[in-house]
Design a protein around this motif. Sequence first.
Motif, PDB file in Angstrom:
ATOM      1  N   HIS A   1       3.977  -9.074  -4.447  1.00 43.73           N
ATOM      2  CA  HIS A   1       3.531  -8.110  -3.436  1.00 43.73           C
ATOM      3  C   HIS A   1       4.054  -8.545  -2.069  1.00 43.73           C
ATOM      4  CE1 HIS A   1       0.562 -11.385  -3.333  1.00 43.73           C
ATOM      5  NE2 HIS A   1       0.391 -11.063  -2.067  1.00 43.73           N
ATOM      6  N   THR A   2       3.834  -7.703  -1.085  1.00 41.28           N
ATOM      7  CA  THR A   2       4.262  -8.024   0.277  1.00 41.28           C
ATOM      8  C   THR A   2       3.044  -8.159   1.182  1.00 41.28           C
ATOM      9  OG1 THR A   2       4.494  -5.697   0.890  1.00 41.28           O
ATOM     10  CG2 THR A   2       6.432  -6.796  -0.032  1.00 41.28           C
ATOM     11  N   GLN A   3       3.217  -8.947   2.241  1.00 38.31           N
ATOM     12  CA  GLN A   3       2.168  -9.132   3.239  1.00 38.31           C
ATOM     13  C   GLN A   3       2.774  -8.919   4.626  1.00 38.31           C
ATOM     14  OE1 GLN A   3       0.656 -13.109   2.634  1.00 38.31           O
ATOM     15  NE2 GLN A   3      -0.482 -12.561   0.774  1.00 38.31           N
ATOM     16  N   ALA A   4       2.214  -7.979   5.370  1.00 34.40           N
ATOM     17  CA  ALA A   4       2.686  -7.733   6.733  1.00 34.40           C
ATOM     18  C   ALA A   4       1.943  -8.647   7.699  1.00 34.40           C
ATOM     19  CB  ALA A   4       2.464  -6.277   7.110  1.00 34.40           C
ATOM     20  N   PHE A   5       2.660  -9.093   8.742  1.00 38.51           N
ATOM     21  CA  PHE A   5       2.023  -9.932   9.751  1.00 38.51           C
ATOM     22  C   PHE A   5       2.803  -9.802  11.055  1.00 38.51           C
ATOM     23  CE2 PHE A   5       5.319 -12.494   7.882  1.00 38.51           C
ATOM     24  CZ  PHE A   5       5.826 -13.257   8.918  1.00 38.51           C
ATOM     25  N   THR A   6       2.227 -10.352  12.127  1.00 42.01           N
ATOM     26  CA  THR A   6       2.877 -10.371  13.434  1.00 42.01           C
ATOM     27  C   THR A   6       3.253 -11.806  13.755  1.00 42.01           C
ATOM     28  OG1 THR A   6       1.550  -8.491  14.161  1.00 42.01           O
ATOM     29  CG2 THR A   6       2.647  -9.805  15.870  1.00 42.01           C
ATOM     30  N   ASP A   7       4.537 -12.023  14.090  1.00 44.55           N
ATOM     31  CA  ASP A   7       4.972 -13.399  14.349  1.00 44.55           C
ATOM     32  C   ASP A   7       4.555 -13.852  15.743  1.00 44.55           C
ATOM     33  OD1 ASP A   7       6.753 -12.331  16.187  1.00 44.55           O
ATOM     34  OD2 ASP A   7       8.530 -12.598  14.926  1.00 44.55           O
TER      35      ASP A   7
ATOM     36  N   VAL B   1       7.362  -9.031   7.581  1.00 46.18           N
ATOM     37  CA  VAL B   1       6.849  -8.857   6.223  1.00 46.18           C
ATOM     38  C   VAL B   1       7.213 -10.081   5.398  1.00 46.18           C
ATOM     39  CG1 VAL B   1       6.930  -7.471   4.113  1.00 46.18           C
ATOM     40  CG2 VAL B   1       7.026  -6.350   6.351  1.00 46.18           C
ATOM     41  N   LEU B   2       6.253 -10.586   4.657  1.00 51.90           N
ATOM     42  CA  LEU B   2       6.466 -11.709   3.741  1.00 51.90           C
ATOM     43  C   LEU B   2       6.397 -11.191   2.307  1.00 51.90           C
ATOM     44  CD1 LEU B   2       6.672 -14.810   3.205  1.00 51.90           C
ATOM     45  CD2 LEU B   2       4.148 -14.826   3.170  1.00 51.90           C
ATOM     46  N   TRP B   3       7.403 -11.518   1.538  1.00 48.67           N
ATOM     47  CA  TRP B   3       7.412 -11.139   0.118  1.00 48.67           C
ATOM     48  C   TRP B   3       6.865 -12.317  -0.689  1.00 48.67           C
ATOM     49  CZ3 TRP B   3      12.543 -10.215  -3.101  1.00 48.67           C
ATOM     50  CH2 TRP B   3      12.207  -9.820  -4.407  1.00 48.67           C
ATOM     51  N   VAL B   4       5.774 -12.062  -1.388  1.00 48.34           N
ATOM     52  CA  VAL B   4       5.144 -13.077  -2.237  1.00 48.34           C
ATOM     53  C   VAL B   4       5.446 -12.715  -3.694  1.00 48.34           C
ATOM     54  CG1 VAL B   4       3.010 -14.256  -2.856  1.00 48.34           C
ATOM     55  CG2 VAL B   4       3.319 -13.362  -0.526  1.00 48.34           C
ATOM     56  N   PRO B   5       6.428 -13.352  -4.313  1.00 53.13           N
ATOM     57  CA  PRO B   5       6.841 -12.960  -5.663  1.00 53.13           C
ATOM     58  C   PRO B   5       5.910 -13.537  -6.721  1.00 53.13           C
ATOM     59  CG  PRO B   5       8.144 -14.807  -4.961  1.00 53.13           C
ATOM     60  CD  PRO B   5       7.234 -14.471  -3.798  1.00 53.13           C
TER      61      PRO B   5
ATOM     62  N   SER C   1       7.475  -2.305  -8.864  1.00 52.60           N
ATOM     63  CA  SER C   1       6.835  -3.473  -9.464  1.00 52.60           C
ATOM     64  C   SER C   1       7.774  -4.667  -9.491  1.00 52.60           C
ATOM     65  CB  SER C   1       6.360  -3.152 -10.884  1.00 52.60           C
ATOM     66  OG  SER C   1       7.464  -2.859 -11.726  1.00 52.60           O
ATOM     67  N   MET C   2       9.068  -4.411  -9.626  1.00 49.22           N
ATOM     68  CA  MET C   2      10.033  -5.509  -9.671  1.00 49.22           C
ATOM     69  C   MET C   2      10.482  -5.936  -8.287  1.00 49.22           C
ATOM     70  SD  MET C   2      13.706  -5.691 -11.652  1.00 49.22           S
ATOM     71  CE  MET C   2      12.989  -5.161 -13.196  1.00 49.22           C
ATOM     72  N   LEU C   3      10.671  -4.952  -7.370  1.00 50.43           N
ATOM     73  CA  LEU C   3      11.224  -5.226  -6.045  1.00 50.43           C
ATOM     74  C   LEU C   3      10.384  -4.522  -4.978  1.00 50.43           C
ATOM     75  CD1 LEU C   3      14.975  -4.636  -6.999  1.00 50.43           C
ATOM     76  CD2 LEU C   3      13.825  -6.845  -6.781  1.00 50.43           C
TER      77      LEU C   3
END
Length: 849
Positions: free
Chosen positions: A205-211, A218-222, A391-393
């Motif tokens: 899944h992905t996680q959005a955040f502010t740097d 966006v961080l991709w958590v595979p 689901s894959m990407l």
Amino acid sequence: MQTAPIPPECPTVRVEDDRTGLDIETLKRAFLDNLFYIQGKFPEIATQNDYYMALAYTVRDRLFRRWLNTAETYSKQGARTVCYLSAEFLMGPHLGNNLINLGIFDTVKQAMTELGLDLDELFEKEEEPGLGNGGLGRLAACYLDSLASLETPSIGYGIRYEFGIFDQDIKDGWQVEVTDKWLRFGNPWEVARPEWEVEVKFGGHTQAFTDEHGNYRVLWVPDKVVRGVPYDTPISGYKVNSCNTLRLWAAEATDSFDFDAFNAGDYSGAVFKKMESETISKVLYPNDNMTQGKILRLEQQFFFVSCSLQDMFRILKRQNIAIERFHEKFTIQLNDTHPTIAVAELMRLLMDEYGMEWDKAWSIVTSTFAYTNHTLLPEALERWPISLFGSMLPRHLEIIYEINRHFLDDIRIKFPDDLDRLSRMSLIDESGERYVRMAHLACVGSHAINGVAALHTKLLKQDVLHDFAEMYPEKFVNVTNGVTPRRFVALSNPRLTRLITSKIGGNWIKHLDDLRQLEKYVDDTGFCSEFRTIKHEIKQDLSNYIKGLYDINVDPNSLFDIQSKRIHEYKRQHLNALHIVTLYNRIKANPDIDITPRTFLFGGKAAPGYYMAKLIIKLINSIADVVNRDPDVRDRLKVLFMKDYSVKFAQRVYPAADLSEQISTAGKEASGTGNMKFAMNGALTIGTLDGANVEILEEVGAENFFLFGLTAEEVSQKKAAGYNPQDFYSTDPELKLVIDRISSGFFSHGDTELFKPLIDDLMYHDQYLLFADYRSYIDCQDRVGLTYRDQDLWTRMTLLNTARTGKFSSDRSIQDYIDNIWHTKPVSIDLKEYVQGGSLMDTPSGVSL
């Protein structure tokens, strides 16, 4: 097995010897060294495979010097590099091609002869890397050859499939797929580069955040990570020092062994991750169209694309080139839609890994990519279900949605209030189940879009990609395909090569347009006689090969009528079969009929899941069983389906052909390259105005081409008017007799059901218009038979075909890409030694291949 032809004593190697010299004695010494030190054999126990491997390593050593010099030069200059992304590379055997390109073929042949070995027998031991389905992969291989020959910095990126396309056997007339274990004896041409491995993410899944700077990120958590390990193969240029790289990626697990599972007694679970990860590069996916919903195929595509792009960033870092100059350092060619996910992946890497803002990243992406379309078949334009893709990407789906949002806004501005256009052009197909349209993504994300023949590009703009041609007319360009004359003439047809070179010199092998000089010999009876004699000798060789492999006698004096290509309904191998039955019916009606003797040869593989293509193979073999043993035929007709089509197969068959069957339905074949290879070797073409046939006809002249059939426009008109195949069946007595004879079970031991699916499809659908083109085809074939009887005329026509095929060199194709799409500069390579007197002090540091 050859028994110990080489003296058993091993030579003493002296430091001062030129280890990679090209003279006969040095080659012999190096060969013996490699047999002893790499293969670990001495002549008394060595096999033919050991001898092949020793020779391959000997040749590879000579490539390495050029390879390292090339890498160093490219690194120092920061040269703009073509990255050719292709899911397939049908390279063919390396040994012979490298001997030709290094200019040492005759020298090596003499060296092997002096050692008591037959070079041709060693060629036969090379296991062909079956890393492609057909034309797409073979084109990629030709292009790598031409890129190196034109001294153009390039890297070919693909997948190192452990098992290539299946080996094909024929049992009871049916295709049977056999595992292609091409790596079972090792691959002497490749070098593993585990130090350059990368990691590829899947799922999660992905996680959005502010740097820390307040920017949206966006961080991709595979949920799965796979390791990609590169294997490099040197690609030599013809008589230049340039040696480029083919980099193929193998998938491995990040953790190959789970000790916790092993200690708990779960022995299979201990290696489960390894097996699951390695599945990605385990086998070449054999179905080359209609792949939607195939999870493995999407995994394979993303895997090699992500590996390749990460590798490019590694090269940037090694050469101290700023990320913002990515598009200046690399130009990336997408070989069909298979690598198109690269558009989204490069966006992800630039934004998520390197912190670049959207507009800047998108500018780099669209300045980097160019897209080659290879099909006019809508079903072959890849699309992936949103559910599978997401689901894959998951991160890539978000990026594609954002690309689409910007794109749809652009459409609204250029074509206001055209809602239908928005629906047609969207990257997301929402007409039913939602899909990602990969061809649309390629068009939007690339700065150039090319077809592969003049007619193909025209039809792309008129039909398949019409909306995009209206949106981006400046992007569309044609680059007609080509083939390398090194492999498909110089290597595969040495007799013809020697004859041509004796008259016009050898420059034509690099500058194929020079073949035009042969036209002054068309009225030279001596030259034409030599030309004809060579063709007959080659046909005799093929006849001997067929006798040895199939125990069938074929007459080299007969007309060799050959159709070798992937088996597909649109390529219409079954139209060819209808012609054979037509001739057979004529003989049965009048056994003493005067008919030009013919040998019909077929070759090609059907995708394992493509039943109709497999049924066509069965039909051809069933016809052969009857025709070849009917005493009425009296050997005037012979039919053979030659199993296991490959590059080796092609090199044997193209030079022997008298007639090249290029009979696809007009408007269906993108280009074709077999048509070019046949013509270069002096075969005449019977064909429709389809693909590159159009340009071949223009080059060789209509009087030297057997043209038949409907044009692409006429095909469209006939379908629009309500085409009814039964109208042709009922009004053409010969066609009716052919169909009735097949339907009756005559060719199937009385089984009337066997070919019913094929016949019913022709009678009630016939989407590729066999019946509509049948009469034109038969009449044209009658002209072929009559023309062949006049051997002086036939020779003149074949000679002019060879002389006028200069346009179809892949060197010309690549130059077109360079001039119109890539805008790269040639880089000349100067050879120098790295190892002097056994010291490594002169070896360059910081070289990035």
